[in-house]
Scaffold this motif. Structure first.
Motif, PDB file in Angstrom:
ATOM      1  N   GLN A   1       0.825  -1.283   0.294  1.00 53.96           N
ATOM      2  CA  GLN A   1       0.349  -0.173  -0.173  1.00 53.96           C
ATOM      3  C   GLN A   1       0.669   1.504   0.005  1.00 53.96           C
ATOM      4  OE1 GLN A   1      -3.269  -0.015   2.435  1.00 53.96           O
ATOM      5  NE2 GLN A   1      -3.632   2.188   2.572  1.00 53.96           N
ATOM      6  N   ALA A   2       1.848   1.113   0.471  1.00 57.68           N
ATOM      7  CA  ALA A   2       2.686   2.576   0.745  1.00 57.68           C
ATOM      8  C   ALA A   2       2.760   3.468  -0.458  1.00 57.68           C
ATOM      9  CB  ALA A   2       4.058   2.696   1.748  1.00 57.68           C
ATOM     10  N   GLY A   3       3.553   4.234  -0.659  1.00 58.41           N
ATOM     11  CA  GLY A   3       3.478   5.134  -1.806  1.00 58.41           C
ATOM     12  C   GLY A   3       5.498   4.593  -2.560  1.00 58.41           C
ATOM     13  N   LEU A   4       6.379   4.148  -1.491  1.00 59.62           N
ATOM     14  CA  LEU A   4       6.879   3.774  -1.530  1.00 59.62           C
ATOM     15  C   LEU A   4       7.794   2.685  -0.991  1.00 59.62           C
ATOM     16  CD1 LEU A   4      10.227   3.989  -2.876  1.00 59.62           C
ATOM     17  CD2 LEU A   4      10.551   5.643  -1.633  1.00 59.62           C
ATOM     18  N   SER A   5       7.667   1.005  -1.239  1.00 59.05           N
ATOM     19  CA  SER A   5       8.258   0.506  -0.305  1.00 59.05           C
ATOM     20  C   SER A   5       9.426   0.127  -0.655  1.00 59.05           C
ATOM     21  CB  SER A   5       7.464  -0.574  -0.992  1.00 59.05           C
ATOM     22  OG  SER A   5       7.315  -1.002  -2.794  1.00 59.05           O
ATOM     23  N   ILE A   6      10.217  -0.859   0.493  1.00 59.28           N
ATOM     24  CA  ILE A   6      11.264  -1.115   0.846  1.00 59.28           C
ATOM     25  C   ILE A   6      11.683  -2.272   1.301  1.00 59.28           C
ATOM     26  CG2 ILE A   6      13.697  -0.108   1.172  1.00 59.28           C
ATOM     27  CD1 ILE A   6      12.197   2.951   0.761  1.00 59.28           C
ATOM     28  N   CYS A   7      12.742  -3.063   1.284  1.00 61.99           N
ATOM     29  CA  CYS A   7      13.168  -4.077   1.472  1.00 61.99           C
ATOM     30  C   CYS A   7      14.488  -3.939   1.808  1.00 61.99           C
ATOM     31  CB  CYS A   7      12.631  -4.958   1.378  1.00 61.99           C
ATOM     32  SG  CYS A   7      12.967  -6.071   0.084  1.00 61.99           S
ATOM     33  N   VAL A   8      15.063  -4.521   3.032  1.00 64.02           N
ATOM     34  CA  VAL A   8      16.450  -4.902   3.240  1.00 64.02           C
ATOM     35  C   VAL A   8      17.020  -6.027   2.586  1.00 64.02           C
ATOM     36  CG1 VAL A   8      16.308  -3.436   5.864  1.00 64.02           C
ATOM     37  CG2 VAL A   8      16.343  -5.761   4.893  1.00 64.02           C
ATOM     38  N   ALA A   9      18.499  -5.632   2.286  1.00 62.04           N
ATOM     39  CA  ALA A   9      19.048  -7.091   1.822  1.00 62.04           C
ATOM     40  C   ALA A   9      18.719  -8.729   1.442  1.00 62.04           C
ATOM     41  CB  ALA A   9      20.516  -6.124   1.519  1.00 62.04           C
ATOM     42  N   ASP A  10      18.571  -8.448   3.583  1.00 60.10           N
ATOM     43  CA  ASP A  10      18.686  -9.909   4.318  1.00 60.10           C
ATOM     44  C   ASP A  10      16.990  -9.963   4.131  1.00 60.10           C
ATOM     45  OD1 ASP A  10      18.551  -7.574   5.401  1.00 60.10           O
ATOM     46  OD2 ASP A  10      19.792  -9.243   6.969  1.00 60.10           O
ATOM     47  N   SER A  11      16.186  -9.580   2.833  1.00 66.49           N
ATOM     48  CA  SER A  11      14.863 -10.057   3.367  1.00 66.49           C
ATOM     49  C   SER A  11      13.809 -11.340   3.346  1.00 66.49           C
ATOM     50  CB  SER A  11      13.787  -8.770   2.636  1.00 66.49           C
ATOM     51  OG  SER A  11      14.093  -7.386   2.881  1.00 66.49           O
ATOM     52  N   TRP A  12      13.015 -11.602   3.439  1.00 66.41           N
ATOM     53  CA  TRP A  12      12.501 -12.425   3.214  1.00 66.41           C
ATOM     54  C   TRP A  12      12.661 -12.663   1.135  1.00 66.41           C
ATOM     55  CZ3 TRP A  12       6.766 -13.082   1.590  1.00 66.41           C
ATOM     56  CH2 TRP A  12       6.263 -14.346   1.568  1.00 66.41           C
TER      57      TRP A  12
ATOM     58  N   ASP B   1       9.214  -1.404  -4.497  1.00 64.70           N
ATOM     59  CA  ASP B   1      10.366  -0.738  -5.563  1.00 64.70           C
ATOM     60  C   ASP B   1      11.996  -0.923  -5.415  1.00 64.70           C
ATOM     61  OD1 ASP B   1       7.748   0.255  -6.604  1.00 64.70           O
ATOM     62  OD2 ASP B   1       7.654   1.314  -4.334  1.00 64.70           O
ATOM     63  N   MET B   2      12.379  -0.885  -4.186  1.00 66.76           N
ATOM     64  CA  MET B   2      13.483  -0.480  -3.648  1.00 66.76           C
ATOM     65  C   MET B   2      14.422  -1.985  -3.395  1.00 66.76           C
ATOM     66  SD  MET B   2      15.735   2.964  -1.894  1.00 66.76           S
ATOM     67  CE  MET B   2      17.506   2.737  -2.306  1.00 66.76           C
ATOM     68  N   VAL B   3      15.184  -2.087  -2.793  1.00 69.28           N
ATOM     69  CA  VAL B   3      16.079  -3.385  -2.506  1.00 69.28           C
ATOM     70  C   VAL B   3      16.845  -2.765  -1.836  1.00 69.28           C
ATOM     71  CG1 VAL B   3      16.840  -5.415  -1.779  1.00 69.28           C
ATOM     72  CG2 VAL B   3      14.908  -4.565  -3.664  1.00 69.28           C
ATOM     73  N   THR B   4      17.535  -2.223  -0.498  1.00 69.68           N
ATOM     74  CA  THR B   4      18.974  -1.592   0.085  1.00 69.68           C
ATOM     75  C   THR B   4      19.909  -2.662  -0.834  1.00 69.68           C
ATOM     76  OG1 THR B   4      18.705  -2.408   2.307  1.00 69.68           O
ATOM     77  CG2 THR B   4      18.124  -0.587   1.598  1.00 69.68           C
ATOM     78  N   ALA B   5      21.255  -2.323  -0.603  1.00 72.51           N
ATOM     79  CA  ALA B   5      22.722  -3.051  -0.597  1.00 72.51           C
ATOM     80  C   ALA B   5      22.756  -3.320   0.584  1.00 72.51           C
ATOM     81  CB  ALA B   5      23.683  -2.130  -0.903  1.00 72.51           C
ATOM     82  N   ALA B   6      22.278  -2.979   2.173  1.00 74.99           N
ATOM     83  CA  ALA B   6      22.752  -3.241   3.216  1.00 74.99           C
ATOM     84  C   ALA B   6      21.669  -4.041   3.789  1.00 74.99           C
ATOM     85  CB  ALA B   6      23.123  -2.045   3.846  1.00 74.99           C
ATOM     86  N   PRO B   7      22.221  -5.200   3.983  1.00 79.17           N
ATOM     87  CA  PRO B   7      21.396  -5.884   5.436  1.00 79.17           C
ATOM     88  C   PRO B   7      21.228  -4.725   6.003  1.00 79.17           C
ATOM     89  CG  PRO B   7      23.481  -6.592   6.099  1.00 79.17           C
ATOM     90  CD  PRO B   7      23.757  -5.212   4.630  1.00 79.17           C
ATOM     91  N   GLY B   8      19.250  -5.861   6.952  1.00 81.30           N
ATOM     92  CA  GLY B   8      18.739  -4.844   8.049  1.00 81.30           C
ATOM     93  C   GLY B   8      19.971  -4.803   9.436  1.00 81.30           C
ATOM     94  N   GLY B   9      19.809  -3.762   9.575  1.00 84.74           N
ATOM     95  CA  GLY B   9      20.546  -3.329  11.366  1.00 84.74           C
ATOM     96  C   GLY B   9      22.168  -3.139  10.769  1.00 84.74           C
ATOM     97  N   ARG B  10      22.593  -3.028   9.604  1.00 80.04           N
ATOM     98  CA  ARG B  10      24.464  -3.379   9.447  1.00 80.04           C
ATOM     99  C   ARG B  10      24.247  -1.392   8.213  1.00 80.04           C
ATOM    100  NH1 ARG B  10      27.194  -7.315   9.645  1.00 80.04           N
ATOM    101  NH2 ARG B  10      28.707  -5.655   9.123  1.00 80.04           N
ATOM    102  N   GLY B  11      22.709  -0.330   8.807  1.00 83.76           N
ATOM    103  CA  GLY B  11      23.364   0.523   7.405  1.00 83.76           C
ATOM    104  C   GLY B  11      21.995   0.768   6.905  1.00 83.76           C
ATOM    105  N   ALA B  12      21.487  -0.282   5.934  1.00 84.67           N
ATOM    106  CA  ALA B  12      20.080  -0.348   5.404  1.00 84.67           C
ATOM    107  C   ALA B  12      19.578   0.878   5.272  1.00 84.67           C
ATOM    108  CB  ALA B  12      19.041  -1.593   5.585  1.00 84.67           C
ATOM    109  N   VAL B  13      19.025   1.206   6.603  1.00 87.99           N
ATOM    110  CA  VAL B  13      18.022   2.768   7.225  1.00 87.99           C
ATOM    111  C   VAL B  13      18.899   3.957   6.281  1.00 87.99           C
ATOM    112  CG1 VAL B  13      17.267   3.843   8.690  1.00 87.99           C
ATOM    113  CG2 VAL B  13      16.626   1.325   8.768  1.00 87.99           C
ATOM    114  N   ARG B  14      20.039   4.299   6.599  1.00 81.83           N
ATOM    115  CA  ARG B  14      21.031   4.928   6.554  1.00 81.83           C
ATOM    116  C   ARG B  14      21.215   5.735   5.078  1.00 81.83           C
ATOM    117  NH1 ARG B  14      25.492   8.073   8.229  1.00 81.83           N
ATOM    118  NH2 ARG B  14      25.825   9.569   6.514  1.00 81.83           N
TER     119      ARG B  14
END
Length: 179
Positions: A126-137, A145-158
């Motif tokens: 539902q969100a306008g911009l959907s993002i998951c971290v590199a080590d997501s399910w 829309d976007m997948v981070t290069a960093a895994p969760g807890g390792r700089g993905a939010v930054r």
């Protein structure tokens, strides 16, 4: 896990974001839950993710946490960072998302969400911009829309914070104190 290239369509979505909502376990943390023999739960947070949240808040982009678990460490980290939207022990993340959206009078297009697992999928859809971290399910990767290069807890939010600030042309103004 391969990172999705950021398309012009995703950059256009990023320009509209006024609120970034985050799952906690697996996004702000690496997903591990540490419970000692007294039942005290602790979590580890990455300092760069905190800096990214601070930069977003300085730029006028609000940040909130939506998590299924409840932890004093999450409340404390939120207080340290100035995050006022903190929803813990949430059974239905989509319902909470919609309550926040209504209370803040936002449209979906103004909200980004970062998740990492199946429980986050209804909000990501539902969100306008959907993002998951590199080590997501793994099944989330093709649905966001976007997948981070960093895994969760390792700089993905930054990573997401930097992307949003640059997409909105706010990067220079919020980082000029440091450069």
């Amino acid at each position: 896990m391969p990172v999705k290239p950021i398309s012009p369509r995703v950059r256009a979505k990023a320009k509209k974001i006024q609120l970034l909502l985050l799952d906690v376990d697996g996004v702000l943390t690496d997903g591990r839950i540490i419970i000692d023999d007294r039942g005290v739960e602790t979590k580890q947070f990455h300092v760069r993710d905190g800096q990214g949240i601070s930069l977003l808040l300085r730029a006028g982009i609000d940040v909130g946490f939506i998590t299924a678990r409840s932890s004093r460490s999450v409340r404390r980290r939120a207080q340290e960072l100035g995050v006022r939207l903190v929803y813990q022990a949430v059974k239905n993340k989509l319902q909470t998302y919609n309550e926040i959206k209504r209370a803040r009078r936002f449209e979906d297009a103004q909200i980004a969400y970062i998740g990492d697992d199946l429980v986050d999928f209804p909000v990501l859809r539902q969100a306008g911009l959907s993002i998951c971290v590199a080590d997501s399910w793994p099944e989330l990767v093709s649905r966001v829309d976007m997948v981070t290069a960093a895994p969760g807890g390792r700089g993905a939010v930054r990573e997401v914070a930097d992307f949003l600030l640059k997409a909105q042309g706010k990067w220079s103004s919020v980082t000029k104190l440091f450069t």
